[in-house]
Design a protein around this motif. Structure first.
Motif, PDB file in Angstrom:
ATOM      1  N   TYR A  60      33.481  49.096  58.181  1.00 25.07           N
ATOM      2  CA  TYR A  60      33.054  47.892  57.480  1.00 25.07           C
ATOM      3  C   TYR A  60      33.194  46.676  58.399  1.00 25.07           C
ATOM      4  CZ  TYR A  60      32.359  49.981  52.888  1.00 25.07           C
ATOM      5  OH  TYR A  60      31.860  50.718  51.836  1.00 25.07           O
ATOM      6  N   PRO A  61      32.299  45.711  58.290  1.00 25.12           N
ATOM      7  CA  PRO A  61      32.305  44.570  59.220  1.00 25.12           C
ATOM      8  C   PRO A  61      33.522  43.667  59.038  1.00 25.12           C
ATOM      9  CG  PRO A  61      30.718  44.221  57.452  1.00 25.12           C
ATOM     10  CD  PRO A  61      31.188  45.636  57.323  1.00 25.12           C
ATOM     11  N   LEU A  62      34.122  43.268  60.165  1.00 26.82           N
ATOM     12  CA  LEU A  62      35.222  42.307  60.184  1.00 26.82           C
ATOM     13  C   LEU A  62      36.336  42.669  59.214  1.00 26.82           C
ATOM     14  CD1 LEU A  62      33.247  38.937  60.432  1.00 26.82           C
ATOM     15  CD2 LEU A  62      34.376  40.188  62.261  1.00 26.82           C
ATOM     16  N   TYR A  63      36.564  43.959  59.043  1.00 25.26           N
ATOM     17  CA  TYR A  63      37.596  44.403  58.111  1.00 25.26           C
ATOM     18  C   TYR A  63      38.382  45.521  58.776  1.00 25.26           C
ATOM     19  CZ  TYR A  63      39.715  45.418  53.571  1.00 25.26           C
ATOM     20  OH  TYR A  63      40.605  45.574  52.538  1.00 25.26           O
ATOM     21  N   ASP A  64      39.670  45.512  58.586  1.00 21.30           N
ATOM     22  CA  ASP A  64      40.496  46.549  59.199  1.00 21.30           C
ATOM     23  C   ASP A  64      40.066  47.940  58.719  1.00 21.30           C
ATOM     24  OD1 ASP A  64      41.996  44.737  60.581  1.00 21.30           O
ATOM     25  OD2 ASP A  64      43.556  44.577  59.053  1.00 21.30           O
ATOM     26  N   ASP A  65      40.327  48.915  59.546  1.00 28.75           N
ATOM     27  CA  ASP A  65      40.100  50.307  59.175  1.00 28.75           C
ATOM     28  C   ASP A  65      41.008  50.640  57.989  1.00 28.75           C
ATOM     29  OD1 ASP A  65      39.907  53.026  58.969  1.00 28.75           O
ATOM     30  OD2 ASP A  65      40.655  53.472  60.974  1.00 28.75           O
ATOM     31  N   ASP A 127      32.737  47.477  47.573  1.00 33.31           N
ATOM     32  CA  ASP A 127      31.307  47.229  47.678  1.00 33.31           C
ATOM     33  C   ASP A 127      31.026  45.786  48.086  1.00 33.31           C
ATOM     34  OD1 ASP A 127      28.653  47.993  47.589  1.00 33.31           O
ATOM     35  OD2 ASP A 127      28.421  47.572  45.454  1.00 33.31           O
ATOM     36  N   ALA A 128      31.956  44.874  47.765  1.00 34.87           N
ATOM     37  CA  ALA A 128      31.760  43.460  48.081  1.00 34.87           C
ATOM     38  C   ALA A 128      31.902  43.160  49.569  1.00 34.87           C
ATOM     39  CB  ALA A 128      32.759  42.611  47.296  1.00 34.87           C
ATOM     40  N   ILE A 129      32.534  44.057  50.329  1.00 26.89           N
ATOM     41  CA  ILE A 129      32.859  43.742  51.726  1.00 26.89           C
ATOM     42  C   ILE A 129      31.613  43.366  52.526  1.00 26.89           C
ATOM     43  CG2 ILE A 129      33.801  44.656  53.880  1.00 26.89           C
ATOM     44  CD1 ILE A 129      35.701  46.366  52.204  1.00 26.89           C
ATOM     45  N   TYR A 133      31.394  39.809  54.459  1.00 28.69           N
ATOM     46  CA  TYR A 133      31.493  39.743  55.916  1.00 28.69           C
ATOM     47  C   TYR A 133      30.238  40.188  56.656  1.00 28.69           C
ATOM     48  CZ  TYR A 133      36.528  39.719  54.835  1.00 28.69           C
ATOM     49  OH  TYR A 133      37.756  39.432  54.332  1.00 28.69           O
ATOM     50  N   GLY A 134      29.412  41.000  56.019  1.00 30.28           N
ATOM     51  CA  GLY A 134      28.378  41.702  56.767  1.00 30.28           C
ATOM     52  C   GLY A 134      26.986  41.114  56.651  1.00 30.28           C
ATOM     53  N   SER A 135      26.022  41.977  56.869  1.00 29.97           N
ATOM     54  CA  SER A 135      24.622  41.556  56.921  1.00 29.97           C
ATOM     55  C   SER A 135      24.086  41.100  55.574  1.00 29.97           C
ATOM     56  CB  SER A 135      23.760  42.709  57.451  1.00 29.97           C
ATOM     57  OG  SER A 135      23.894  43.851  56.606  1.00 29.97           O
ATOM     58  N   ASP A 136      24.771  41.439  54.490  1.00 27.67           N
ATOM     59  CA  ASP A 136      24.304  41.065  53.160  1.00 27.67           C
ATOM     60  C   ASP A 136      24.896  39.749  52.668  1.00 27.67           C
ATOM     61  OD1 ASP A 136      22.741  43.357  52.906  1.00 27.67           O
ATOM     62  OD2 ASP A 136      24.421  44.528  52.127  1.00 27.67           O
ATOM     63  N   VAL A 137      25.527  39.000  53.571  1.00 29.60           N
ATOM     64  CA  VAL A 137      26.221  37.781  53.154  1.00 29.60           C
ATOM     65  C   VAL A 137      25.258  36.787  52.508  1.00 29.60           C
ATOM     66  CG1 VAL A 137      25.971  36.599  55.380  1.00 29.60           C
ATOM     67  CG2 VAL A 137      27.900  36.034  53.890  1.00 29.60           C
ATOM     68  N   ASN A 138      23.993  36.807  52.894  1.00 39.04           N
ATOM     69  CA  ASN A 138      22.999  35.909  52.298  1.00 39.04           C
ATOM     70  C   ASN A 138      22.360  36.493  51.044  1.00 39.04           C
ATOM     71  OD1 ASN A 138      23.217  33.814  54.253  1.00 39.04           O
ATOM     72  ND2 ASN A 138      22.046  35.075  55.696  1.00 39.04           N
ATOM     73  N   TRP A 188      31.495  31.602  50.331  1.00 40.95           N
ATOM     74  CA  TRP A 188      32.402  32.753  50.317  1.00 40.95           C
ATOM     75  C   TRP A 188      32.269  33.463  48.988  1.00 40.95           C
ATOM     76  CZ3 TRP A 188      35.058  36.010  53.127  1.00 40.95           C
ATOM     77  CH2 TRP A 188      35.991  36.854  52.500  1.00 40.95           C
ATOM     78  N   GLY A 189      32.161  34.753  49.026  1.00 37.31           N
ATOM     79  CA  GLY A 189      32.172  35.527  47.799  1.00 37.31           C
ATOM     80  C   GLY A 189      30.803  36.020  47.378  1.00 37.31           C
ATOM     81  N   THR A 190      30.815  36.876  46.378  1.00 36.45           N
ATOM     82  CA  THR A 190      29.588  37.374  45.781  1.00 36.45           C
ATOM     83  C   THR A 190      29.431  36.704  44.414  1.00 36.45           C
ATOM     84  OG1 THR A 190      30.353  39.241  44.422  1.00 36.45           O
ATOM     85  CG2 THR A 190      30.262  39.588  46.819  1.00 36.45           C
ATOM     86  N   SER A 191      28.355  37.006  43.743  1.00 36.89           N
ATOM     87  CA  SER A 191      28.068  36.355  42.455  1.00 36.89           C
ATOM     88  C   SER A 191      28.209  37.311  41.275  1.00 36.89           C
ATOM     89  CB  SER A 191      26.650  35.768  42.476  1.00 36.89           C
ATOM     90  OG  SER A 191      26.506  34.838  43.521  1.00 36.89           O
ATOM     91  N   PHE A 192      28.919  38.410  41.464  1.00 35.14           N
ATOM     92  CA  PHE A 192      28.998  39.440  40.420  1.00 35.14           C
ATOM     93  C   PHE A 192      29.404  38.842  39.069  1.00 35.14           C
ATOM     94  CE2 PHE A 192      30.780  42.757  37.863  1.00 35.14           C
ATOM     95  CZ  PHE A 192      30.086  43.911  38.185  1.00 35.14           C
ATOM     96  N   LEU A 193      30.472  38.039  39.040  1.00 31.92           N
ATOM     97  CA  LEU A 193      30.976  37.506  37.770  1.00 31.92           C
ATOM     98  C   LEU A 193      30.147  36.337  37.254  1.00 31.92           C
ATOM     99  CD1 LEU A 193      34.834  37.706  38.384  1.00 31.92           C
ATOM    100  CD2 LEU A 193      33.443  39.152  36.889  1.00 31.92           C
ATOM    101  N   GLU A 194      29.190  35.892  38.046  1.00 30.73           N
ATOM    102  CA  GLU A 194      28.290  34.833  37.607  1.00 30.73           C
ATOM    103  C   GLU A 194      26.976  35.387  37.070  1.00 30.73           C
ATOM    104  OE1 GLU A 194      29.075  31.550  37.471  1.00 30.73           O
ATOM    105  OE2 GLU A 194      31.079  32.202  38.079  1.00 30.73           O
ATOM    106  N   LEU A 195      26.780  36.686  37.208  1.00 30.09           N
ATOM    107  CA  LEU A 195      25.545  37.298  36.712  1.00 30.09           C
ATOM    108  C   LEU A 195      25.565  37.346  35.178  1.00 30.09           C
ATOM    109  CD1 LEU A 195      25.216  40.367  39.132  1.00 30.09           C
ATOM    110  CD2 LEU A 195      23.847  38.272  39.176  1.00 30.09           C
ATOM    111  N   PRO A 196      24.570  36.792  34.512  1.00 33.45           N
ATOM    112  CA  PRO A 196      24.533  36.860  33.037  1.00 33.45           C
ATOM    113  C   PRO A 196      24.581  38.297  32.527  1.00 33.45           C
ATOM    114  CG  PRO A 196      22.883  35.314  33.864  1.00 33.45           C
ATOM    115  CD  PRO A 196      23.434  36.040  35.065  1.00 33.45           C
ATOM    116  N   GLU A 197      24.086  39.231  33.327  1.00 30.41           N
ATOM    117  CA  GLU A 197      24.068  40.635  32.907  1.00 30.41           C
ATOM    118  C   GLU A 197      25.471  41.172  32.630  1.00 30.41           C
ATOM    119  OE1 GLU A 197      20.429  40.053  35.551  1.00 30.41           O
ATOM    120  OE2 GLU A 197      22.478  39.301  35.411  1.00 30.41           O
ATOM    121  N   PHE A 198      26.510  40.571  33.260  1.00 30.20           N
ATOM    122  CA  PHE A 198      27.868  41.091  33.104  1.00 30.20           C
ATOM    123  C   PHE A 198      28.799  40.133  32.360  1.00 30.20           C
ATOM    124  CE2 PHE A 198      26.360  43.620  36.734  1.00 30.20           C
ATOM    125  CZ  PHE A 198      26.660  44.886  36.267  1.00 30.20           C
TER     126      PHE A 198
END
Length: 451
Positions: A60-65, A127-129, A133-138, A188-198
């Motif tokens: 995983y990107p920028l994360y310890d093994d 799954d958030a990593i 940190y990675g290519s999905d940051v945007n 910083w972060g993902t939007s999982f808890l901001e999704l109306p679906e959840f």
């Protein structure tokens, strides 16, 4: 050539499949009075939402093994070969720990219609990593949409029955890591808890925000996972008998810069105190117990130095009367639960560090019975000395507070999976979290049904 992480995940997958087969063959009688109102259905998710996420544990990107942390179903490796209860546990493995434990929950049902709550075994923190940190940051607003698509299309009647209100999941990170506003450029972060679906799903997080009803903080995992009540009680007796020779301890990092903050104030005060059994310290006269030989100790945990080495901080905590728990990047700390495990009375500097977080596990109305609160502004801006506050507490009160802390130990540990000797009469952090989630779900369904 396949990585060691791949082989470990294959092993984990096989063990999970065996456990699931066993659970399904041992399902409790659906008419059981013991399980009335407590039924949990484990939603069958594609492995892409859980075990497949562990395959690349070293890449995983920028994360310890984190491959070593997967051992023992997320407990990590034992601290030493002969240990029965102590592991090098990483708190971000809570999703895996919880998944393994819920397969032993005595009131599982294979019928989702019978269920009072539906558990989603989704490893959201792992799954958030790639979003953090990675290519999905945007693409942080996409985190969770794949899960919602599955829930909506695979046996949609399960999700639609209560519009997701009866579903819950564990998120092994602070809620802030999943709270990126949908319309903002990602910081910083993902939007999982901001999704109306959840919005209707109950999320058990390591740290919650204070306004969303669906978030509830549950304890960070410590490194102590006893397989039996006997071993837990043996530890508690050791904690109770321990001779405490240090007044206060801070185990952590930060505070080394000159900028004013509570960690810096703690370090300066600790460095300026002297050892002694009584008399003046830093120009103030007070007396301390003759058993105290050290006023303050710092265990340096900078750069993750304590993360997987419980011996480094547990021994000093056992020898200390008070453990200082200042906020860091976020208000809460794993160290709070390590200190409680050691019978070390927590000293908080913000209510959001614990009092407004862990209401299921740490009784909010009794907080002053097992902890000390010192507003950080009084220390940082007004020169209040922590040592003066702590030495003003009568010895009899310190003893009462420590006993209250010790009473909390069974509530904040996650016992080891498998052998459950004696645990039917004791509730650990997992048991309390399940009960709390079911209560929360029933309450929300009742409110929506009445409206």
């Amino acid at each position: 050539m396949a990585s060691s992480g791949y082989y470990l995940v294959v092993l984990l997958f096989g063990l999970f499949m065996l456990m699931i087969s066993f659970v399904e063959s041992q399902t409790t009688d659906p008419n059981s009075e013991e399980c009335k109102g407590k039924w949990v259905y484990v939603r069958k998710l594609p492995s892409s939402f859980n075990l497949d996420l562990l395959v690349n544990c070293s890449n995983y990107p920028l994360y310890d093994d984190f491959c070593p942390h997967l051992a023992n179903h997320g407990l990590g490796h034992k601290t030493h070969n002969r240990s029965h209860s102590w592991f090098r546990t990483d708190p971000y493995m809570l999703e895996l720990i919880f998944h393994r434990r819920i397969l032993e929950y005595p009131c599982l049902t294979t019928n989702p219609v019978q269920a009072d709550a539906i558990y989603l075994p989704y490893y959201s923190g792992i799954d958030a990593i790639s979003y953090l940190y990675g290519s999905d940051v945007n693409s942080s607003a996409h985190h969770g949409l794949g899960l919602f698509d599955f829930l909506s299309n695979d046996s949609p009647e399960i999700w639609n029955r209560n519009h997701g209100f009866d579903h819950f999941l564990v998120m092994a990170r602070p809620a802030w890591d999943f709270s990126q506003p949908l319309r903002n450029d990602p910081v910083w972060g993902t939007s999982f808890l901001e999704l109306p679906e959840f919005f209707n799903v109950t999320a058990l997080t390591l740290e919650s925000r204070f306004w969303p009803w669906q978030e509830q903080a549950i304890p960070y995992p410590t490194s102590f996972h006893p397989p039996s009540v006997l071993l837990m009680e043996s530890w508690i007796e050791r904690v109770r008998r321990t001779h405490r020779t240090t007044l206060m301890l801070f185990a952590g990092g930060g505070g080394v810069s000159a900028s004013p903050n509570i960690r810096h104030s703690i370090r300066v005060e600790c460095e300026n105190t002297t050892s002694g059994g009584g008399g003046g310290v830093g120009g103030n006269n007070f007396t301390i117990s003759g058993s105290i030989s050290k006023i303050c100790e710092i265990v340096d945990c900078s750069n993750g130095g304590c993360d997987h080495d419980p011996i480094k901080y547990m021994r000093p905590m056992l020898q200390s009367s008070f453990c200082l728990q200042p906020p860091g990047d976020t208000p809460t700390r794993r160290s709070t639960f390590d200190g409680i495990l050691a019978g070390c009375i927590p000293v908080f500097f913000e209510d959001s560090s614990a009092k407004t977080q862990y209401g299921w596990h740490l009784p909010e109305k009794q907080f002053d019975e097992f902890s000390v609160f010192i507003p950080k502004e009084e220390v940082v801006s007004r020169g209040l000395r922590i040592v003066d506050v702590l030495t003003s507490i009568p010895k009899s009160e310190v003893r009462r507070m420590r006993e209250k802390v010790i009473e909390l130990i069974p509530r904040i540990i996650y016992r080891r999976h498998g052998d459950s000797m004696g645990w039917r009469t004791k509730k650990d952090a997992f048991d309390i979290a399940i009960e709390g989630a079911i209560r929360r779900i029933k309450s929300r369904i009742s409110v929506t049904s009445d409206s």
